[in-house]
Scaffold this active site. Sequence first.
Site, short mmCIF file in Angstrom:
data_model
loop_
_atom_site.label_atom_id
_atom_site.label_comp_id
_atom_site.label_asym_id
_atom_site.label_seq_id
_atom_site.Cartn_x
_atom_site.Cartn_y
_atom_site.Cartn_z
N MET A 9 8.32 30.86 -21.64
CA MET A 9 10.07 30.68 -22.00
C MET A 9 10.91 30.03 -22.03
O MET A 9 10.86 29.30 -21.13
CB MET A 9 10.00 31.80 -20.78
CG MET A 9 11.52 32.90 -20.63
SD MET A 9 11.49 34.20 -22.28
CE MET A 9 13.54 33.81 -22.89
N GLU A 10 11.43 29.91 -22.81
CA GLU A 10 12.43 29.03 -23.84
C GLU A 10 13.91 28.59 -22.05
O GLU A 10 14.86 28.30 -22.61
CB GLU A 10 13.08 29.50 -24.29
CG GLU A 10 13.74 30.02 -24.63
CD GLU A 10 13.25 31.77 -25.22
OE1 GLU A 10 12.18 31.82 -25.53
OE2 GLU A 10 13.71 32.67 -25.75
N ASN A 11 13.46 29.42 -21.53
CA ASN A 11 15.12 29.01 -20.22
C ASN A 11 15.60 27.35 -20.24
O ASN A 11 14.91 27.11 -21.00
CB ASN A 11 14.19 29.03 -19.00
CG ASN A 11 14.00 30.98 -18.35
OD1 ASN A 11 12.78 30.64 -19.93
ND2 ASN A 11 14.38 31.06 -17.82
N GLU A 42 9.29 25.91 -28.27
CA GLU A 42 10.30 26.76 -26.42
C GLU A 42 11.71 25.68 -26.62
O GLU A 42 12.50 26.33 -26.48
CB GLU A 42 9.39 25.96 -25.38
CG GLU A 42 8.76 27.67 -25.15
CD GLU A 42 8.51 28.99 -25.33
OE1 GLU A 42 9.46 29.12 -25.77
OE2 GLU A 42 7.76 29.35 -26.30
N HIS A 98 14.34 26.70 -29.83
CA HIS A 98 14.45 27.58 -29.05
C HIS A 98 16.10 27.25 -28.47
O HIS A 98 16.87 28.14 -28.19
CB HIS A 98 14.15 28.33 -27.72
CG HIS A 98 13.09 29.78 -28.52
ND1 HIS A 98 13.47 31.11 -28.91
CD2 HIS A 98 11.64 29.98 -28.09
CE1 HIS A 98 12.56 31.34 -30.07
NE2 HIS A 98 11.36 31.20 -28.71
N GLU A 157 12.62 35.03 -32.90
CA GLU A 157 11.38 34.86 -32.51
C GLU A 157 11.06 33.52 -33.99
O GLU A 157 9.67 33.40 -34.16
CB GLU A 157 10.87 35.50 -32.28
CG GLU A 157 10.85 35.89 -31.00
CD GLU A 157 10.12 34.67 -29.66
OE1 GLU A 157 10.39 33.74 -29.88
OE2 GLU A 157 11.10 34.62 -28.56
N1 ASP Z 1 10.69 34.40 -25.62
C1 ASP Z 1 9.62 34.02 -25.26
C2 ASP Z 1 8.74 33.20 -26.63
O1 ASP Z 1 8.47 33.80 -27.82
C3 ASP Z 1 8.47 34.99 -25.10
C4 ASP Z 1 9.01 35.29 -23.48
O2 ASP Z 1 10.19 36.13 -23.94
O3 ASP Z 1 7.81 35.53 -22.62
O4 ASP Z 1 8.41 32.35 -26.71
ZN ZN Z 2 9.63 31.96 -28.89
#
Ligand code: ASP
Ligand code: ZN
Length: 692
Positions: free
Chosen positions: A74-76, A109, A112, A131
């Site tokens: 996850m790209e936090n 990631e 993102h 995505e």
């Molecule tokens: N946003 C994430 C990804 O595709 C997946 C997720 O939301 O867990 O990198």
């Molecule tokens: Zn993604």
Amino acid sequence: VAGDLTGPLDTFITASGRKVQLGIYVRAQDADKCDYAMDSLKRSMKWDEEVYGREYDLDVFNIVAVDDFNAGAMENKGLNIFNSALVLAKPETATDDDYERIEGVVAHEYFHNWTGNRITCRDWFQLCLKEGFTVYRDNGFTEDMREKNVARINAVANLRARQFGEDAGPLAHPVRPESYIKIDNFYTSTVYEKGSEVAGMLKALLGAEDFRKATDLYFERHDGEAATVEDFVKSMEDASGKDLTQFRGWYSQAGTPHIKASGKWDEAAGIYELTLSQETKPTPGQPTKNPQHMPVTMGLVGASGAALPLRLEGDNVAEAADNRVVELTQAAQTFRFTGITERPVPSLFRGFSAPVVVEDDLSAADRRHLMANDTDAFNRWEAGQTYGRDLLLGMIKAAQNNQPADEDGDFIEAMRSILLDESLDPAFKARALLLPTEQALGQAMDTIDPDAIHDARKQLSKTIATNLKSDLEACYENLGSDEPFSPSAEQAGRRALRNRCMGLLSTLDTDESHELAFAHFNSATNMTDELAGLSVLASLQTPHRDTALAAFYDKWQHDTLVTDKWFRVQATSSRTDTIAHVNELAKHPAYSLKNPNRMRSLVAAFGFFNQRHFNAADGSGYEFLADQLLALDKLNPLVAGRIAIVFETWQRFDEARQAKAKTCLQRILNQSGLSDNLFETVSRISGTEDLD
Ligand code: ASP
Ligand code: ZN
């Protein structure tokens, strides 16, 4: 707990000279497995600067790896959270495929940060904005880091395996969905992989230069905003001046267009007429479909094997290219090429220029011609796959009618040419020597016959191995090497080809071939080779199988990611006792529904990658999945809702199997306290859901 975490630190100097502190945080025992992820991160940062002009904005970028994680990562912002399977690697524990996946997901990631964080989505219906486009970007990165054509082939094979089935079944939805109960259920192959293909088509239609102008404009206009798909397409239009009104249909219309292609060569006039037509079948909620606007990247291969210049009637150019994009916008369209003085074989949708299914009128000889001469490596591979698929479908039909199948010596010789061709990259050869998967064959049948598919594929592999035995053995010997392990694309390609040779030889199913697989397993000095040996053995009837599985478990039970592999090879085994083993494994002390990786390594691996046994005629595969999903739903509804899509193909099988599957789906729906996630997926699959 920050105090327990450790890991490598590094720095990255951005294009404008700013220093970014990089860190990867893992538990102490994993600190020696982060180098590749760190290296991938630095390469991703550089690539995004060079290819998209995107520089990182903060002074720190961190990754933390955790063992219990539903998704890949996850790209936090500034602190990406990763499933440890997509960070941790060393040669003894990670395969070349793991390395490639780590590289790709670290990049995904990181990318993102611009396509997801700085520009985010206005609402969940726009999920593909971040995505689909980010998958497109990470695919491009992988193509630049690895053997380009093989990277593209892998991406397309993955799209076909997951997305084509989704688009043709009860879960079909547009890249930009119009309704949902749980958005968790729309982290789909359609949103991700088809979304990526849509971005790729934009690049093909605009050309590389205008596409880059358009992405620059998009970043400039929407930085710091919550944007929409419409904003993205508008940037493409404004930067290029191209009308994309019809193209927007790709975001709103579900279903895979089926293309019919036919050609007519008028020798006297020197004209080649190519007719393309398109049709998209109805999908749930969308009974009628419009023609899509798509780029057809193509060439014509002359009788001598040379690429012919492409001049469309009315063209006024001095130099004609031998590779060009024509645009299909109508239900049927004819393109007339002039100055064609030798019989051409068309090479269409090069590099898979649009996410469509193509039905053409080429002969087996034409396909061999493309396999040998096409300048587009993707289509060389594609020609071999189509050739193999048609051959296998013929064998399946013959077996279903209790008739002997025709042998095709030319196909075997074409396979030999690939194996012996010095000019081909080993990674490409390894890919091209792989017959279409059981699933791909199923997709090409009206009613999927999983046993006949498995048998035919096994038989053809054996015929190849029998005829190419000495060549395969020589190739296997030649590729053996003492050089120190590197996860480089070159070494990985050589290992892939050597393992493919071993795998093909194992289909001979003789004592000698069993010994080879066992020796391969025992002498392996890295996980790629060790696992290749183990997965071959896992499907064989030999005492070496149990010995190898026990030894592997003993050696690796302390390492959760490697133990996942041990579950996976057994779940995907083709042995007739697989379902019994899978049920036993579900009671194994190391099995747990609580850890998503562990659960996937058994349940999802079995459901998604064991077509034959998941769809066992007695319904036992369906029962197993239903039991697991119901138990999982209480602990982790999000993943239960996602894995339940294994049932999406149930109506593609014979009536007896359909009845068994239906019973299981009904049993799930009857469960009291079912989560919204699992309810939504299963009710859509069963056709009982009413979203309006
Ligand atoms: N946003 C994430 C990804 O595709 C997946 C997720 O939301 O867990 O990198
Ligand atoms: Zn993604």
